[in-house]
Every structure is written in structure tokens, then in C-alpha cells.
Design a protein around this motif. Sequence first.
Motif, PDB file in Angstrom:
ATOM      1  N   GLU A  69       1.100  -1.441   0.277  1.00 39.74           N
ATOM      2  CA  GLU A  69      -0.085   0.281   0.287  1.00 39.74           C
ATOM      3  C   GLU A  69       0.367   0.755   0.122  1.00 39.74           C
ATOM      4  N   VAL A  70       1.787   1.266   0.609  1.00 36.51           N
ATOM      5  CA  VAL A  70       2.430   2.607   1.014  1.00 36.51           C
ATOM      6  C   VAL A  70       3.740   2.267  -0.014  1.00 36.51           C
ATOM      7  N   TYR A  71       4.138   1.389  -0.742  1.00 38.90           N
ATOM      8  CA  TYR A  71       4.665   1.619  -2.206  1.00 38.90           C
ATOM      9  C   TYR A  71       3.808   1.855  -3.175  1.00 38.90           C
ATOM     10  N   SER A  72       3.086   1.380  -3.529  1.00 34.24           N
ATOM     11  CA  SER A  72       2.086   2.307  -4.819  1.00 34.24           C
ATOM     12  C   SER A  72       1.619   3.637  -3.890  1.00 34.24           C
ATOM     13  N   ARG A  73       2.030   3.698  -3.361  1.00 33.62           N
ATOM     14  CA  ARG A  73       1.804   5.587  -3.087  1.00 33.62           C
ATOM     15  C   ARG A  73       2.469   6.530  -2.976  1.00 33.62           C
ATOM     16  N   THR A  74       3.220   6.043  -2.200  1.00 34.55           N
ATOM     17  CA  THR A  74       4.650   6.797  -2.134  1.00 34.55           C
ATOM     18  C   THR A  74       5.522   6.111  -2.927  1.00 34.55           C
ATOM     19  N   GLY A  75       5.759   5.190  -3.615  1.00 43.32           N
ATOM     20  CA  GLY A  75       6.993   5.345  -4.869  1.00 43.32           C
ATOM     21  C   GLY A  75       7.976   4.888  -4.515  1.00 43.32           C
ATOM     22  N   TRP A  76       8.266   4.226  -3.435  1.00 38.33           N
ATOM     23  CA  TRP A  76       9.268   3.816  -2.753  1.00 38.33           C
ATOM     24  C   TRP A  76       9.324   3.044  -1.848  1.00 38.33           C
ATOM     25  N   PRO A  77       9.715   1.715  -1.314  1.00 39.30           N
ATOM     26  CA  PRO A  77       9.072   0.066  -0.163  1.00 39.30           C
ATOM     27  C   PRO A  77       9.840   0.925   0.648  1.00 39.30           C
ATOM     28  N   ILE A  78       9.368   0.362   1.966  1.00 44.06           N
ATOM     29  CA  ILE A  78       9.274   1.063   3.437  1.00 44.06           C
ATOM     30  C   ILE A  78      11.346   0.088   3.808  1.00 44.06           C
ATOM     31  N   ALA A  79      11.422   1.086   4.109  1.00 38.79           N
ATOM     32  CA  ALA A  79      13.400   1.307   4.414  1.00 38.79           C
ATOM     33  C   ALA A  79      13.549   2.156   5.569  1.00 38.79           C
ATOM     34  N   PRO A  80      14.502   1.705   5.748  1.00 35.53           N
ATOM     35  CA  PRO A  80      15.431   2.885   7.321  1.00 35.53           C
ATOM     36  C   PRO A  80      15.546   3.988   6.957  1.00 35.53           C
ATOM     37  N   VAL A  81      15.113   4.236   4.974  1.00 39.91           N
ATOM     38  CA  VAL A  81      16.127   6.006   4.776  1.00 39.91           C
ATOM     39  C   VAL A  81      14.991   6.641   4.663  1.00 39.91           C
ATOM     40  N   TYR A  82      13.839   6.189   4.651  1.00 39.50           N
ATOM     41  CA  TYR A  82      12.171   6.768   5.012  1.00 39.50           C
ATOM     42  C   TYR A  82      12.411   7.992   6.110  1.00 39.50           C
ATOM     43  N   SER A  83      12.179   9.129   6.289  1.00 40.69           N
ATOM     44  CA  SER A  83      12.754  10.028   7.017  1.00 40.69           C
ATOM     45  C   SER A  83      11.310   9.905   7.510  1.00 40.69           C
ATOM     46  N   SER A  84       9.956   9.661   7.254  1.00 39.97           N
ATOM     47  CA  SER A  84       8.657   9.176   8.863  1.00 39.97           C
ATOM     48  C   SER A  84       9.233   8.190   9.621  1.00 39.97           C
ATOM     49  N   LEU A  85       9.978   6.896   9.006  1.00 37.29           N
ATOM     50  CA  LEU A  85      10.591   6.459  10.504  1.00 37.29           C
ATOM     51  C   LEU A  85      11.430   6.807  11.245  1.00 37.29           C
ATOM     52  N   SER A  86      12.220   7.933  10.564  1.00 38.50           N
ATOM     53  CA  SER A  86      13.477   8.533  11.208  1.00 38.50           C
ATOM     54  C   SER A  86      12.565   9.297  12.133  1.00 38.50           C
ATOM     55  N   LEU A  87      11.751  10.110  12.011  1.00 36.27           N
ATOM     56  CA  LEU A  87      10.686  11.104  12.634  1.00 36.27           C
ATOM     57  C   LEU A  87      10.043  10.175  14.161  1.00 36.27           C
ATOM     58  N   GLU A  88       9.488   9.360  13.175  1.00 38.43           N
ATOM     59  CA  GLU A  88       8.633   8.518  14.648  1.00 38.43           C
ATOM     60  C   GLU A  88       9.607   8.299  15.786  1.00 38.43           C
ATOM     61  N   TRP A  89      11.133   8.037  15.314  1.00 34.61           N
ATOM     62  CA  TRP A  89      11.880   7.008  16.399  1.00 34.61           C
ATOM     63  C   TRP A  89      11.885   9.079  17.238  1.00 34.61           C
ATOM     64  N   MET A  90      12.801   9.270  16.346  1.00 39.26           N
ATOM     65  CA  MET A  90      12.464  10.367  17.176  1.00 39.26           C
ATOM     66  C   MET A  90      11.766  11.003  18.017  1.00 39.26           C
ATOM     67  N   LEU A  91      10.889  10.729  17.748  1.00 41.58           N
ATOM     68  CA  LEU A  91       9.914  11.498  18.832  1.00 41.58           C
ATOM     69  C   LEU A  91       9.211  10.204  19.918  1.00 41.58           C
ATOM     70  N   ASN A  92       8.695   8.978  19.885  1.00 40.20           N
ATOM     71  CA  ASN A  92       8.612   8.109  20.621  1.00 40.20           C
ATOM     72  C   ASN A  92      10.689   7.766  21.234  1.00 40.20           C
ATOM     73  N   ASP A  93      11.555   8.193  21.097  1.00 40.80           N
ATOM     74  CA  ASP A  93      12.280   7.941  21.967  1.00 40.80           C
ATOM     75  C   ASP A  93      12.553   9.321  23.067  1.00 40.80           C
ATOM     76  N   SER A  94      11.736  10.275  22.873  1.00 44.41           N
ATOM     77  CA  SER A  94      12.113  11.827  23.659  1.00 44.41           C
ATOM     78  C   SER A  94      10.645  11.759  24.211  1.00 44.41           C
ATOM     79  N   ALA A  95       9.783  11.849  25.702  1.00 44.65           N
ATOM     80  CA  ALA A  95       8.569  12.399  25.882  1.00 44.65           C
ATOM     81  C   ALA A  95       8.187  13.581  24.970  1.00 44.65           C
TER      82      ALA A  95
END
Length: 497
Positions: free
Chosen positions: A121-147
Amino acid sequence: MEKKILVIDAGTTGIRAIIYNHRCHILSQAYTEFPNYTPSPDRVEQDPNEIWDATKKMVNQALKALELRLNDISCIGITNQRATTVLWDKETGEAAPRAIVWQDTRTAKRAEELSSVWGDEVYSRTGWPIAPVYSSLSLEWMLNDSAALRKKADEGKLAFGTVDSWIIYRLTGGASHVISASNASVTGSYDLINNQWYEEWLSALNLPLSLFPEVCDDSGVIAFTDENVIGGSIPICGVIADQHAALFAQGCTEPGMIKCTHGTGTFLDMLIGDQPIIEPSSGVCCQIAWRKDGVTHYALEGYAGCTGSAVQWLRDGLKIIDSSKESESVAQKVPDNGDVYFVPALTGLSAPYWDSFARGALLGITPGTKRSHVVRATLEGIVYSVRDFIEEMENISGYDVKSISVDGGASQNDLLVQFQADQLGVEVVRPRNVEATSLGAALMAGLGSTMWKNEHEAFAVHRNKTTFSPQMSEEERTELYRKWKVAVERARGWSKV
């Protein structure tokens, strides 16, 4: 007084400020590196404040070399490393934690987990496979790492952007929170089909839309610098991601035209027209090449994340060469690779495998193996990495590749470029100026400021080129590549073992 363009080229390892004239000749330039921090094997970080400080210093140096002030510049173009995640406080303007660089793999397990549910689903919309290069995943990690960061994000007090966003924010004194269309499309957060931030995906990651910048064209009047910050009020008229800038600079303006940039990583991009082509089973990415005059142009891309940096590893890690440039002369001391293969998966494998758990592998070592064989195998590994996805790009685009334009620092290596022609069986063309990313930003800025009337006028400057033609038999090409594929399988999933 002739018109001049200032380009800020914010790469993965350093900042370059370049001043071009209206004929795209370089008048002056200044360069400095900034630190990359690796607190653990899966982490690559940068300090956004160090990036900004380096930017100011290099701009001042480039201007000083010509005895110019910023107000003597007609417009500014920016090109940058993609997908690196920067987070800052809207109230203070200060960067929050360190930026997470696109090479970082800390979100590998999270990407694997999400792929089983959201993958196609995400690949078909963003054009990219879900991978660590995703800024969205890095952003999620940052927010989950700090209350504390999570609280600020929920209150709408934080801003996210890639390096272009951060530099523009600082240049404008906090007046502009934007991202160019080319950069937005490589964040893993942008919906190519509906041409907007992918709200359903961001909601699933619990990422408030208030974090995200406004998406602007890559060419046009985007913002103005703050005189109190940088010493002048100048229009920023071109902002384009590095690989996309190189594609444009190489004159790839017709569908089917293709370029290959050999930098920290190696990126192969093919322009495909004004409609996206997304084929998840291929492992090839689709992205916005650039948006200009409100018209969106798309490209296919395959990339290997660790190629030029693998040569740097030979220099800094193994210490078997004194400089990246020396790799050519050392490799030429042997007639072939001595049956040694090096898979440069130091930070995992990208297209078409998307294996974050793969690791670098050096195979085929015997008592007769010399350092020249290892160096040659590293250069050849860069080319094999390109062959891995070029055939997929041809299949899904419908275009046959007959010629490839190359650029980037490693493209000055004749041995590497000749082997690329041999392995791919196509003509490889290298321009005189291989620093195509900054040139692409200059062209975008000049067009955005109406320095030139159209692309034809912008590309009118003659550029000398060198052409490399295939010299290897089909039988040899096939056998060498067969062994490479075996080597890749040995490297896959290694960090899980």
C-alpha cells in the motif's frame, strides 16, 4: 554587471558554496566537511547547527574570493542530500536532537514490521518500499525516543524538514518552512498519486501533520533571505534534491534519458514523463524528478547506498589507499579482480533487494590476493550494484538504455567508468564538469528567476564530453555478473545470523 547565481550544495559529508555566472561558468567556490557521528554501527547522525555554520562560512568565503556582497548575487539555488531528517523548535528556531542521516539503519526492524502490513500500500502511494531511508520512520523514532519531543510535536511546536528545509528556514530567519517537491517525494511521507502529504500513513505513525513543511516547486521564487541573518535579501529561486539536480544538469529532459551519479552512494535515475510509474515488485523507486511552472516530472531510481563511501572505507578503515583518487592507480596494477568480489553493503543493500540486514562481504580471498585485487573488486562492486537494478528500470519503463551520462566524484575514475560500459553493455558519457548537482541547482535557480527564458537557452552552453564504449564480450560479462549474484546472496541477512 553580469548576473550571478550562488549555489549552496549541502552534501552528506560537506558544504560547498559556488558562484556561477549566467553562462554557468564557476567564478569561485568554497568547501568544507562537517562531522558525521556514528554512536553505534546502525546509526549515522549530523548536527544541524554544524551544517548551518558551515553553510554561512562557505557562502562568505565564496563571496569574499570575488570581493562581492550577497546583494551582488541575482538569486540562490540549493541542492542537498536527501531524506536526512531534521527536527527543530518553532519557537526558538533551534535544532532539537541530531539529524538522522539517510544512511542510518536504526529503524530496520521497524521497517520490516511495517512492511508486512503496509508494504504494498505504501509503495503504491509513495513510490518507495518501506525502508530505514524513510524520513517518516526516522521522525517516528525521534518522537518515540523523547517524551519531551513528543509533547512538543503534539502541541504543534516542532517543525520537520530535510536539509533544504533547514537551510531555507535559517536563511530566511525562520520565515519559511518549506520543502521542494523533489525532496518531499524522497521522504517516504508524500503521496505521489494524490500529490500531497500521505495523511493516512502519517496518522498510522502518529506523526502530526503540523510537523510537515509546505511543498513548493523546485524552480521559481520560493523565499527571500533575511538581511539580518546573511547580509542581504536575495530570492531563493531553485531548491532541488541532489540526484534530481544531477539528472537535470545532464540534460535529461526527455523520457527515457538516464544518468548515473557516483558519490557517497551510486544513484541511477531515468526521466519517465509527467505520470508516475510505480511497480512494487521491481524494487525500483518512483519519485518526483522536479516540479517547475506547476508541472510535475517523474523519474525512476535505483540506488546503492554505500559505494563511494566503500572506497573511503578502504582509505580510512582498512588504510590500504591514501586517497580515494589513488584507487584507480592501485586497481590498475592487476589485470582483473583475481576472482575476488566485494559486496559494498556496509549499511545494507538498497535497490532492488532492500535488505537492511545485509552487510559488506569480501569473498574469493586466496594466498595470492593482493591489495590491488581488493581495491579493484571494490570499484567493480559499485558497477555490479548498478547492473542489479538497471534491467528492472528498463522493464517497467519500456525504455531501452543505450547511453548513460555519469557524474559525481568517482566518475573521474576511468577504470570504474570503463568497467561500467563493459558490464552494462552501453555507451557511458562523462561531461567535463562532473559536479552536476550544483550545476542543476544553478540551472533551476536561473530559470526560476527568469535569468533565461527557457530550458533551451539555459542549456545553450557547450560542454565537452568523454565517451566510453563497451569492450567486453557478452560471455565474460555474463560470467562475472553470475558470480556477483552469488556473492550478494552470501551477504544478505548477515546481521541477523
